[in-house]
Design an enzyme around this catalytic site. Structure first.
Site, PDB file in Angstrom:
ATOM      1  N   GLY A  87     -12.787  28.279  23.084  1.00 29.76           N
ATOM      2  CA  GLY A  87     -13.055  29.333  22.926  1.00 29.76           C
ATOM      3  C   GLY A  87     -14.058  29.642  24.451  1.00 29.76           C
ATOM      4  O   GLY A  87     -14.113  28.760  25.263  1.00 29.76           O
ATOM      5  N   CYS A 114     -11.684  21.353  22.940  1.00 30.44           N
ATOM      6  CA  CYS A 114     -12.367  21.976  24.081  1.00 30.44           C
ATOM      7  C   CYS A 114     -13.612  22.679  23.601  1.00 30.44           C
ATOM      8  O   CYS A 114     -14.766  21.712  23.437  1.00 30.44           O
ATOM      9  CB  CYS A 114     -11.439  23.116  24.674  1.00 30.44           C
ATOM     10  SG  CYS A 114     -12.178  23.683  26.132  1.00 30.44           S
ATOM     11  N   TYR A 115     -13.955  23.914  23.436  1.00 31.29           N
ATOM     12  CA  TYR A 115     -15.216  24.223  22.928  1.00 31.29           C
ATOM     13  C   TYR A 115     -15.371  23.488  21.730  1.00 31.29           C
ATOM     14  O   TYR A 115     -16.705  23.203  21.233  1.00 31.29           O
ATOM     15  CB  TYR A 115     -15.097  25.635  22.636  1.00 31.29           C
ATOM     16  CG  TYR A 115     -16.345  26.609  22.353  1.00 31.29           C
ATOM     17  CD1 TYR A 115     -17.604  26.587  23.277  1.00 31.29           C
ATOM     18  CD2 TYR A 115     -16.702  26.849  21.215  1.00 31.29           C
ATOM     19  CE1 TYR A 115     -18.735  27.421  22.943  1.00 31.29           C
ATOM     20  CE2 TYR A 115     -17.710  27.491  20.643  1.00 31.29           C
ATOM     21  CZ  TYR A 115     -18.783  27.945  21.603  1.00 31.29           C
ATOM     22  OH  TYR A 115     -20.140  28.333  21.195  1.00 31.29           O
ATOM     23  N   HIS A 201      -6.479  20.541  26.214  1.00 34.92           N
ATOM     24  CA  HIS A 201      -5.379  21.238  25.273  1.00 34.92           C
ATOM     25  C   HIS A 201      -4.222  20.531  24.881  1.00 34.92           C
ATOM     26  O   HIS A 201      -3.445  20.613  25.556  1.00 34.92           O
ATOM     27  CB  HIS A 201      -5.267  22.716  25.875  1.00 34.92           C
ATOM     28  CG  HIS A 201      -6.683  23.497  25.947  1.00 34.92           C
ATOM     29  ND1 HIS A 201      -7.040  24.155  24.851  1.00 34.92           N
ATOM     30  CD2 HIS A 201      -7.483  23.760  27.040  1.00 34.92           C
ATOM     31  CE1 HIS A 201      -8.236  25.010  25.094  1.00 34.92           C
ATOM     32  NE2 HIS A 201      -8.390  24.607  26.502  1.00 34.92           N
ATOM     33  N   GLU A 203      -2.240  21.504  22.524  1.00 36.80           N
ATOM     34  CA  GLU A 203      -1.371  22.639  22.102  1.00 36.80           C
ATOM     35  C   GLU A 203      -0.261  23.215  23.200  1.00 36.80           C
ATOM     36  O   GLU A 203       0.630  23.874  22.925  1.00 36.80           O
ATOM     37  CB  GLU A 203      -1.966  23.920  21.333  1.00 36.80           C
ATOM     38  CG  GLU A 203      -2.828  24.710  22.193  1.00 36.80           C
ATOM     39  CD  GLU A 203      -4.263  24.137  22.532  1.00 36.80           C
ATOM     40  OE1 GLU A 203      -4.351  23.119  22.303  1.00 36.80           O
ATOM     41  OE2 GLU A 203      -4.979  24.973  22.810  1.00 36.80           O
ATOM     42  N   ASP A 259      12.168  41.917  11.517  1.00 31.52           N
ATOM     43  CA  ASP A 259      11.081  41.684  10.465  1.00 31.52           C
ATOM     44  C   ASP A 259      11.617  42.216   9.320  1.00 31.52           C
ATOM     45  O   ASP A 259      11.619  41.609   7.967  1.00 31.52           O
ATOM     46  CB  ASP A 259       9.599  42.110  10.887  1.00 31.52           C
ATOM     47  CG  ASP A 259       8.939  41.491  12.102  1.00 31.52           C
ATOM     48  OD1 ASP A 259       9.564  40.308  12.684  1.00 31.52           O
ATOM     49  OD2 ASP A 259       8.553  42.168  12.927  1.00 31.52           O
ATOM     50  N   LYS A 399       6.293  35.033  14.421  1.00 27.30           N
ATOM     51  CA  LYS A 399       7.685  35.562  14.790  1.00 27.30           C
ATOM     52  C   LYS A 399       8.743  34.589  14.790  1.00 27.30           C
ATOM     53  O   LYS A 399       9.844  34.616  14.174  1.00 27.30           O
ATOM     54  CB  LYS A 399       7.703  36.486  15.966  1.00 27.30           C
ATOM     55  CG  LYS A 399       8.823  37.058  16.395  1.00 27.30           C
ATOM     56  CD  LYS A 399       8.760  38.487  15.694  1.00 27.30           C
ATOM     57  CE  LYS A 399       9.557  39.466  16.343  1.00 27.30           C
ATOM     58  NZ  LYS A 399       9.090  40.653  15.792  1.00 27.30           N
TER      59      LYS A 399
END
Ligand code: XMP
Length: 544
Positions: A87, A114-115, A201, A203, A259, A399
């Site tokens: 964050g 992280c945060y 991070h 990710e 979609d 998505k």
């Protein structure tokens, strides 16, 4: 109240599903009960959604919840573990999001990123302070003690950092696992307490061992089964839809976007001919697109489909209109009218299929002041008083997962990978002037050449969108010794992850030349082709 897309590919079919309904944190998304789940709490980090996606890629279902939902809300999902995201705040700033200590009493493992790590450090008695220098971008991680998270991984590894506050000592009873270029404690853990923290991070792709670290948390700490996949929800969704609908009738506004297409196919798998799709061709589609949708659904999948050729109606409404917002409003309102007429003819349909995606749920549900809120200047919407019960089979999917389900269901690649297309269609790409049939046909032909060349060059999927714009402007040219006074076609091609920001695509010069010369040779009224090299911001992707 923001109106939501039925399909953000096409957007015209929308619904005024109360944002409050989606935002209602007490309404968990559809999760098969037996699935292992990891909850990611969002502290406003840029990559929070990505954490949830990475966890899913590793085969564990994951939900992203605002950080303030409270321990009871987390517990209700019975997750196997909890991840606290990064964050932008400093843990020392007044008003910065805090860690609810009850989250540490749920009896499930916790990983702070992280945060999230700094919150843990502060809460549990470690030292977090603002460092002299921040650590942004690539950094080098040196593992001192592998613990569980780094077991079997190289002692030196690159990682991606983005922080100024830094952990200088771990909480009492915790082991410091690693240091990085600027962080004395870049990771810590207490296996006993099941609490883990990493400053980097995992990710992002720039952390090459990130997925490995996450795997160790999911598999070795949380004992997750790692068997979830987007496709694995198909059977579950089909059962749910059957249960919800019984022998009732269902209506679906089909736009041709991925979609609404995937949602429609799922519902058709579930209830067969109890579903009727309504496809409104407003005459503002790209070349052959209407026929493709009709052919795919009616002929290949045998889905009952009402195709409404409403071109004349829409063009009559658009006559004399050049102001962009007026165009949008007229198209939206007319769309509702046509849809309502068709729904009335079907009489007894009680259910409406919506292609709401998980990103829509997150975006409208956050309300935390941290998550980015996308402003859809979406066209129109189906009004509240349509009184359908909603079926939203994609509500838990990102998505790329929807695409995976589409492929699983046999949807042709062309539809699965279709670039987004705005609800008002080509009307908002005739800029500064009226969308007449003649101009729409010209734009459609120009767009067709562009798409054709981009596909042949193998670049279609790499681009977020590629399209032509036709300004209501003529310029002087010379062709075959004669003075011409013709239209200018603008080429717009952008790369983007989410349409919030975009960069103009560096298309190869040879390709641009080929596109321009085809347009000028094949389209009689075009004598000039230009390239839009504006990023977003400052430009928007569309010109109107
Ligand atoms: P802008 O032009 O704001 O567009 O950068 C961002 C994305 O939204 C699409 N777009 C629309 N989609 N109805 C839609 O359904 C609309 O009125 C509309 N306007 C823009 C645009 O194509 C891009 O992907």
């Amino acid at each position: 109240m923001e109106r939501r897309h039925l399909s953000d590919e096409h957007g015209v079919v929308t619904s005024a599903v109360a944002a409050t309904e989606i935002a209602d944190e007490s309404a968990p998304i559809d999760v098969p009960p037996a699935v292992d789940e990891i909850v990611v709490l969002d502290y406003g980090g840029q990559y929070s959604q990505l954490i949830a996606r990475r966890v899913r890629e590793l085969g564990v279902f994951s939900e992203l919840l605002p950080h303030h939902v409270g321990a009871a809300e987390v517990a209700r999902r019975r997750p196997r573990g909890l991840i606290l995201s990064g964050g932008p705040a400093s843990v020392h700033s007044p008003g910065a999001p805090r860690l609810d200590p009850e989250l540490l009493e749920l009896g499930i493992p916790v990983l702070g990123i992280c945060y999230g790590m700094q919150l843990l450090a502060r809460e549990l008695g470690g030292t977090v302070e603002a460092a002299e220098v921040g650590e942004y971008g690539r950094s080098q991680l040196t593992i001192g003690e592998p613990g569980v998270l780094f077991a079997g991984l190289p002692q030196e590894q690159p990682c991606w950092m983005s922080h100024r506050d830094t952990v200088f000592s771990p909480p009492p009873g915790f082991t410091a696992l690693a240091a990085s270029t600027q962080s004395p404690v870049a990771a810590f853990e207490s296996s006993e307490r099941g609490i883990y923290g990493i400053q980097f991070h995992p990710e992002v792709v720039h952390t090459p061992y990130g997925q490995e670290v996450l795997t160790r948390f999911l598999r070795d700490v949380c004992a997750c089964a790692m068997t979830w996949s987007a496709a694995s929800i198909v059977e579950d969704q089909i059962a749910r839809i059957r249960e919800q609908v019984g022998d009732g009738h269902v209506i679906c506004g089909l736009s041709g976007g991925v979609d609404s297409s995937v949602a429609a196919l799922l519902v058709h798998r579930a209830v067969g001919d109890q579903l009727t799709c309504v496809f409104v061709d407003h005459g503002l589609m790209r070349k052959n697109e209407g026929e493709q949708v009709i052919r795919t659904f009616r002929d290949t999948f045998h889905v009952p489909l009402v195709a409404v050729d409403a071109e004349e109606r829409f063009l009559a409404k658009l006559a004399g209109v050049s102001e962009p917002e007026t165009k949008r409003k007229l198209i939206g309102a007319e769309f509702i009218r046509v849809f309502e007429e068709e729904a009335a003819k079907l009489g007894d349909a009680k259910y409406l299929v919506q292609g709401t995606l998980y990103s829509d749920v997150i975006e409208s549900g956050g309300g935390t002041g941290t998550a980015t809120i996308k402003s859809h200047h979406n066209v129109g919407g189906l009004p509240d008083d349509l009184e359908f019960e909603l079926i939203e089979p994609l509500r838990s999917l990102f998505k790329d997962e929807v695409r995976a389900v589409g492929l699983e269901l046999g949807l042709p690649e062309r539809l699965v990978w279709r670039q987004p297309f705005p609800g008002p269609g080509l009307a908002i790409r005739i800029v500064g002037g009226e969308a007449t049939k003649e101009r729409l046909d010209l734009l459609r032909d120009a767009d067709h050449i562009l798409q054709d060349e981009i596909r042949q060059a193998g670049l279609y999927r790499e681009l977020w969108q590629s399209f032509c714009v036709l300004p209501d402007v003529r310029t002087v040219g010379v062709q075959g010794d004669e003075r011409t006074y013709g239209y200018v076609v603008v080429i717009r091609a952008v790369t983007s992850d989410d349409a919030m920001t975009a960069d103009w695509a560096r298309l190869p010069y040879d390709l641009l030349e080929q596109i321009a010369s085809r347009m000028i040779n094949e389209l009689r009224d075009v004598n000039r082709v230009v390239l839009d090299i504006t990023s977003k911001p400052p430009g928007t992707i569309e010109w109107e």
